[in-house]
Design a protein around this motif. Sequence first.
Motif, PDB file in Angstrom:
ATOM      1  N   MET A   1       0.842  -1.193   0.000  1.00 57.32           N
ATOM      2  CA  MET A   1       0.000   0.000   0.000  1.00 57.32           C
ATOM      3  C   MET A   1       0.874   1.239   0.000  1.00 57.32           C
ATOM      4  N   MET A   2       0.372   2.335  -0.600  1.00 53.55           N
ATOM      5  CA  MET A   2       1.168   3.548  -0.736  1.00 53.55           C
ATOM      6  C   MET A   2       1.603   4.105   0.608  1.00 53.55           C
ATOM      7  N   ASN A   3       0.790   3.890   1.666  1.00 60.48           N
ATOM      8  CA  ASN A   3       1.169   4.453   2.955  1.00 60.48           C
ATOM      9  C   ASN A   3       2.326   3.708   3.606  1.00 60.48           C
ATOM     10  N   ASN A   4       2.785   2.628   2.976  1.00 54.24           N
ATOM     11  CA  ASN A   4       3.966   1.929   3.468  1.00 54.24           C
ATOM     12  C   ASN A   4       5.248   2.419   2.808  1.00 54.24           C
ATOM     13  N   THR A   5       5.124   3.337   1.855  1.00 52.03           N
ATOM     14  CA  THR A   5       6.301   3.892   1.210  1.00 52.03           C
ATOM     15  C   THR A   5       7.025   4.798   2.198  1.00 52.03           C
ATOM     16  N   PRO A   6       8.324   4.616   2.400  1.00 53.04           N
ATOM     17  CA  PRO A   6       9.035   5.433   3.380  1.00 53.04           C
ATOM     18  C   PRO A   6       9.186   6.877   2.906  1.00 53.04           C
ATOM     19  N   PRO A   7       9.429   7.787   3.820  1.00 49.86           N
ATOM     20  CA  PRO A   7       9.616   9.180   3.422  1.00 49.86           C
ATOM     21  C   PRO A   7      10.927   9.388   2.680  1.00 49.86           C
ATOM     22  N   ILE A   8      10.934  10.359   1.816  1.00 49.11           N
ATOM     23  CA  ILE A   8      12.175  10.743   1.138  1.00 49.11           C
ATOM     24  C   ILE A   8      13.043  11.526   2.125  1.00 49.11           C
ATOM     25  N   ARG A   9      14.329  11.228   2.134  1.00 50.83           N
ATOM     26  CA  ARG A   9      15.258  11.847   3.085  1.00 50.83           C
ATOM     27  C   ARG A   9      16.146  12.827   2.328  1.00 50.83           C
ATOM     28  N   TYR A  10      15.643  14.047   2.286  1.00 51.08           N
ATOM     29  CA  TYR A  10      16.311  15.070   1.490  1.00 51.08           C
ATOM     30  C   TYR A  10      17.663  15.456   2.082  1.00 51.08           C
ATOM     31  N   GLN A  11      18.587  15.745   1.187  1.00 55.51           N
ATOM     32  CA  GLN A  11      19.894  16.324   1.516  1.00 55.51           C
ATOM     33  C   GLN A  11      20.698  15.490   2.518  1.00 55.51           C
ATOM     34  N   ARG A  12      20.560  14.176   2.428  1.00 54.50           N
ATOM     35  CA  ARG A  12      21.412  13.301   3.231  1.00 54.50           C
ATOM     36  C   ARG A  12      22.710  13.022   2.474  1.00 54.50           C
ATOM     37  N   LYS A  13      23.757  12.768   3.213  1.00 55.07           N
ATOM     38  CA  LYS A  13      25.028  12.390   2.599  1.00 55.07           C
ATOM     39  C   LYS A  13      24.968  10.922   2.224  1.00 55.07           C
ATOM     40  N   ILE A  14      25.288  10.614   0.989  1.00 52.84           N
ATOM     41  CA  ILE A  14      25.217   9.257   0.457  1.00 52.84           C
ATOM     42  C   ILE A  14      26.612   8.642   0.457  1.00 52.84           C
ATOM     43  N   THR A  15      26.700   7.422   0.929  1.00 51.05           N
ATOM     44  CA  THR A  15      27.939   6.656   0.801  1.00 51.05           C
ATOM     45  C   THR A  15      27.829   5.756  -0.423  1.00 51.05           C
ATOM     46  N   GLY A  16      28.762   5.911  -1.355  1.00 51.17           N
ATOM     47  CA  GLY A  16      28.756   5.126  -2.575  1.00 51.17           C
ATOM     48  C   GLY A  16      29.910   4.146  -2.614  1.00 51.17           C
ATOM     49  N   MET A  17      29.607   2.889  -2.910  1.00 53.10           N
ATOM     50  CA  MET A  17      30.606   1.859  -3.121  1.00 53.10           C
ATOM     51  C   MET A  17      30.396   1.313  -4.529  1.00 53.10           C
ATOM     52  N   SER A  18      31.471   1.177  -5.272  1.00 50.90           N
ATOM     53  CA  SER A  18      31.345   0.856  -6.684  1.00 50.90           C
ATOM     54  C   SER A  18      32.138  -0.395  -7.032  1.00 50.90           C
ATOM     55  N   ALA A  19      31.446  -1.393  -7.580  1.00 47.77           N
ATOM     56  CA  ALA A  19      32.095  -2.635  -8.002  1.00 47.77           C
ATOM     57  C   ALA A  19      32.943  -2.363  -9.240  1.00 47.77           C
ATOM     58  N   ILE A  20      34.201  -2.764  -9.193  1.00 46.98           N
ATOM     59  CA  ILE A  20      35.157  -2.462 -10.256  1.00 46.98           C
ATOM     60  C   ILE A  20      35.158  -3.555 -11.313  1.00 46.98           C
TER      61      ILE A  20
END
Length: 312
Positions: A1-20
Motif C-alpha cells: 500500500m502507498m502508505n507503506n512507502t518510506p519518506p524521502i530523506r532530502y539532503q542526506r550524505k550518500i555513501t557510494g561503493m562501486s564494483a570495479i
Amino acid sequence: MMNNTPPIRYQRKITGMSAILLPMLSSTEIDWPGFRDHVARTSDAGLVPAVNMDTGYGNLISKEQRLAVLKETQHVTDGRPFIAGAFVGDQSGDALNMDAYRSRMDEIMSCGGKPVIFQSYGLTEQSGDGVLEAYSQIGKHSGGFYAFELGEMFAPFGAIYDLDVYEKLIQIPECLGAKHSSLNRQLEWQRLAIRDSVRPDFMVLTGNDLAIDMVMYGSDYLLGLSTFAPAEFAKRDAMWESGDNDFYQLNDLLQYLGFLTFRSPVPAYKHNAAQFLKARGWIETSLTYPGSPTRPDCDVAILTEILERLEA
C-alpha cells in the motif's frame, strides 16, 4: 500500500561503493593498467572501490588473479578504503565451508580491505539459525564485514533472507552493512524500516541497478552500474546532499543506462560495462572473462549515445 512507502530523506550524505570491472586484453590476460586506472578513478571520485565482486568476475577468476587484484588495489588505494568480495565456490548440498571463508577474509584483510561475504550453497541452504551462526563466526574472525543478499537472477546460490533473519543479522556487531540485490523496492524498504528501528548506523547498501533512486529513501549503495560512470555517480550524490534539483536529470540518465545494461540475462551487464569503458577510452578492449555472457555489438551505438549525453 502507498502508505507503506518510506519518506524521502532530502539532503542526506550518500555513501557510494562501486564494483570495479576487471578489464581484459585477451581471454587470458588482464588489462592491469586499465584496472589500476579505474580503481584510482573510482577512489578519486570519492566512491569506495569494491574489487573481486561479480563485476570483477569474482566467481570465475583464478586464485592467482584474485590475489593479484587485491595487491594491485592495495597499492593504488594507498591507505584509502576499499572492500573486496569473499567468494567460496561450492555445489548445492555441500556443507558450509567456513575454513574457505576464513581464508578469503584473511587474503582481503592482509591487503587492508574489508570483506564482502558472497553467499554460497553451504551458507544459504542452512536453516535461519545456521545462517546467523555462520555470520556470527564470520564477524568474530573478520572484526568487520559486509553481508550480501543476492537474488537468484544474479546467481543460483543466492538467497534473500526472511525479515526475522535479517533483523537478527544486522544486530551482529561486526556486520557493518549489507548489500541487498533483490531488484525489489518493497523488500529494500522493509530493510530500511528494520534498520531505522533496530540499528540506525547500519548501512543498507542498495544493489538495485534498476532503482538507483533508492538513495532518496535512506539506502546507500554498492552497485555494478556505477563502474560505468564513477565520477557521474559521485556528482549525482553531491547534488542530492546540496539540494540541487539537477540530481533528478542526472539520476534519470544514469537509470536509463541501468535499464539498458541490466536487462536479461543480467550478468551480461559486465560486457556492456566493457563496451562503455572502451568507448570512453579507459580500457583497451570490450572483451569479458571466459564464461561470462555477452551482449550484441549493436549495443555500442546506444551506449555511445548515452555517453555523449553524460559528457555534454
